[in-house]
Design a protein around this motif. Sequence first.
Motif, short mmCIF file in Angstrom:
data_model
loop_
_atom_site.label_atom_id
_atom_site.label_comp_id
_atom_site.label_asym_id
_atom_site.label_seq_id
_atom_site.Cartn_x
_atom_site.Cartn_y
_atom_site.Cartn_z
N ALA A 24 0.80 -1.27 -0.09
CA ALA A 24 -0.05 0.05 -0.05
C ALA A 24 0.99 1.16 -0.11
CB ALA A 24 -0.93 0.11 1.17
N PRO A 25 0.62 2.19 -0.62
CA PRO A 25 1.47 3.47 -0.72
C PRO A 25 1.35 4.27 0.53
CG PRO A 25 -0.58 3.65 -2.39
CD PRO A 25 -0.47 2.47 -2.00
N PHE A 26 2.07 4.96 0.90
CA PHE A 26 2.39 5.91 2.00
C PHE A 26 1.91 4.94 3.34
CE2 PHE A 26 1.55 8.60 -1.63
CZ PHE A 26 2.67 9.41 -1.55
N THR A 27 2.37 3.94 3.45
CA THR A 27 2.37 3.23 4.84
C THR A 27 3.73 2.75 5.08
OG1 THR A 27 1.94 1.13 3.48
CG2 THR A 27 0.06 2.61 4.29
N GLY A 28 3.89 2.21 6.14
CA GLY A 28 4.97 1.92 6.74
C GLY A 28 6.00 2.97 7.13
N VAL A 29 7.49 2.67 7.57
CA VAL A 29 8.27 3.73 7.81
C VAL A 29 8.87 4.57 6.54
CG1 VAL A 29 10.40 4.15 9.15
CG2 VAL A 29 8.75 2.55 9.82
N LEU A 30 9.09 5.89 6.83
CA LEU A 30 9.66 6.64 5.81
C LEU A 30 10.56 7.56 6.56
CD1 LEU A 30 10.17 8.00 3.14
CD2 LEU A 30 8.38 9.68 3.57
N ARG A 31 11.89 7.22 6.63
CA ARG A 31 13.02 8.03 7.24
C ARG A 31 13.42 9.05 6.33
NH1 ARG A 31 16.26 2.42 7.43
NH2 ARG A 31 15.65 2.58 5.14
N VAL A 88 5.69 20.13 6.48
CA VAL A 88 5.89 18.62 5.97
C VAL A 88 5.11 17.76 7.05
CG1 VAL A 88 7.31 16.93 5.68
CG2 VAL A 88 8.16 19.07 5.01
N LEU A 89 5.05 18.31 8.30
CA LEU A 89 4.40 17.34 9.39
C LEU A 89 2.91 17.38 9.21
CD1 LEU A 89 6.88 17.67 12.46
CD2 LEU A 89 6.80 15.82 10.73
N ARG A 90 2.49 18.65 8.91
CA ARG A 90 0.95 18.81 8.58
C ARG A 90 0.53 18.24 7.64
NH1 ARG A 90 1.22 23.74 9.04
NH2 ARG A 90 1.26 24.26 6.57
N LEU A 91 1.38 18.12 6.47
CA LEU A 91 0.86 17.37 5.35
C LEU A 91 0.67 15.99 5.39
CD1 LEU A 91 0.28 17.13 2.12
CD2 LEU A 91 2.97 17.05 1.93
N ARG A 98 -2.86 14.02 4.95
CA ARG A 98 -3.09 13.44 3.70
C ARG A 98 -2.63 11.80 3.72
NH1 ARG A 98 -2.09 16.21 -1.92
NH2 ARG A 98 -2.85 17.87 -0.65
N TYR A 99 -1.28 11.73 4.66
CA TYR A 99 -1.00 10.31 4.74
C TYR A 99 -0.88 9.97 6.26
CZ TYR A 99 0.93 12.32 0.39
OH TYR A 99 0.98 12.82 -0.95
N PRO A 100 -2.24 9.74 6.81
CA PRO A 100 -2.16 9.12 8.09
C PRO A 100 -1.47 7.90 8.68
CG PRO A 100 -4.19 8.95 7.26
CD PRO A 100 -3.39 9.70 6.15
N ASP A 101 -1.28 6.80 7.64
CA ASP A 101 -0.71 5.78 7.86
C ASP A 101 0.65 5.74 7.68
OD1 ASP A 101 -3.23 4.56 8.38
OD2 ASP A 101 -3.53 4.30 6.48
N LEU A 102 1.36 6.68 7.39
CA LEU A 102 2.81 6.91 7.15
C LEU A 102 3.60 7.13 8.65
CD1 LEU A 102 5.07 6.69 4.75
CD2 LEU A 102 4.59 9.10 4.80
N ASP A 103 4.40 6.31 8.73
CA ASP A 103 5.23 6.56 9.87
C ASP A 103 6.42 7.24 9.51
OD1 ASP A 103 6.44 6.21 12.25
OD2 ASP A 103 7.13 4.28 12.19
N LEU A 104 6.42 8.69 9.85
CA LEU A 104 7.40 9.53 9.26
C LEU A 104 8.52 9.68 10.48
CD1 LEU A 104 8.52 11.48 7.03
CD2 LEU A 104 7.24 13.16 8.19
N GLN A 105 9.75 9.26 10.12
CA GLN A 105 11.01 9.27 11.35
C GLN A 105 11.72 10.38 10.62
OE1 GLN A 105 12.41 5.43 11.99
NE2 GLN A 105 10.60 4.81 12.52
N VAL A 106 12.00 11.32 11.37
CA VAL A 106 12.70 12.58 10.90
C VAL A 106 14.29 12.69 11.54
CG1 VAL A 106 12.85 15.26 10.74
CG2 VAL A 106 10.86 14.11 10.68
#
Length: 334
Positions: free
Chosen positions: A99-106, A121-124, A128-136
């Motif tokens: 699935a797109p925009f899921t899992g971890v994005l470092r 970036v965080l607001r977007l 829009r991508y609530p299932d994306l695990d964004l790690q900064v």
Amino acid sequence: MTVGNAGAKRRLPSLAQLRAFAAVAEHLHFRDAAAAIGMSQPALSGAVAALEETLGVTLLERTTRKVLLSAAGERLAVRAKAVLDEVGALLEEAEAVRAPFTGVLRLGVIPTVAPYLLPTVLRLVHDRYPDLDLQVHEEQTASLIDGLNTGRLDLLLLAVPLGVPGVTELPLFDEDFVLVTPADHRLGGRAGIPREALKELNLLLLDEGHCLRDQALDICREAGPGFKGAGQSPSFEGGGGRREGAPVTTTAAGLSTLVQLVAGGLGVTLLPRTAVKVETSRSNQLLTGYFSDPAPTRRIALAMRMGAARSAEYQELATALREELRPLPVRVLS
């Protein structure tokens, strides 16, 4: 299925056999267990019997009235459930990866971008991508590129061009640099400042390793010979040495410190437009000056490994991010 073990072949239990046994262990009733997993009662009984034969142990004690777990069955039921749980987790993970925009994005971000663009970036991502695990990860450019090349990071947000083989840049916007001065400086608050004016200014720069330092020095090269900045290398003095009596003694690790040094009267500095509102609002002893056209600029982009498996997602993210950045004082790129 068989597997080699010290020269002998051992059969492995199937998932259907484990699922049948786990159902019987839970319900202690063949009919109820069969209904729970959508299997006929004879098939269920046959699967459990096949598992006992494969493992070489008796798992159940069968009577005319009820089903009981043997001692071995008590122990192996726990293992069977754990195996089935892990298989289920494996399938869920595979589905998430598909699935797109899921899992971890470092995401790696340079320090002169992070405080000013991350809120957008965080607001977007949240909206829009609530299932994306964004790690900064906030690091300097060299460290970010190394992290991208080694697989430690997936995507970068930084100033370009990088000129790094194997890295694809997705430009987001261009932004002007402005001159930040003490409140009593002759250029404070002015518009139409020529770049050549930098030659006569005591320009404060970031520490070595920051790409913004290199960009500022490039701007000063364009201003012509004679630059007298406080943070320059000796080669920027026309005669090859530092200005006598002006050793490099003042450095700053971040823009906030740099701006406070300006407010204290130690010199002037260059800020990208996205940083001006945040950094100059902390002091009433600062003024902002604007260069004549064409003003010195920097370009900000996303960067990914060439041929990245998620390249389509990253390109879609770049498109969405460009739209979100339009309210900022930048020139968004198509």
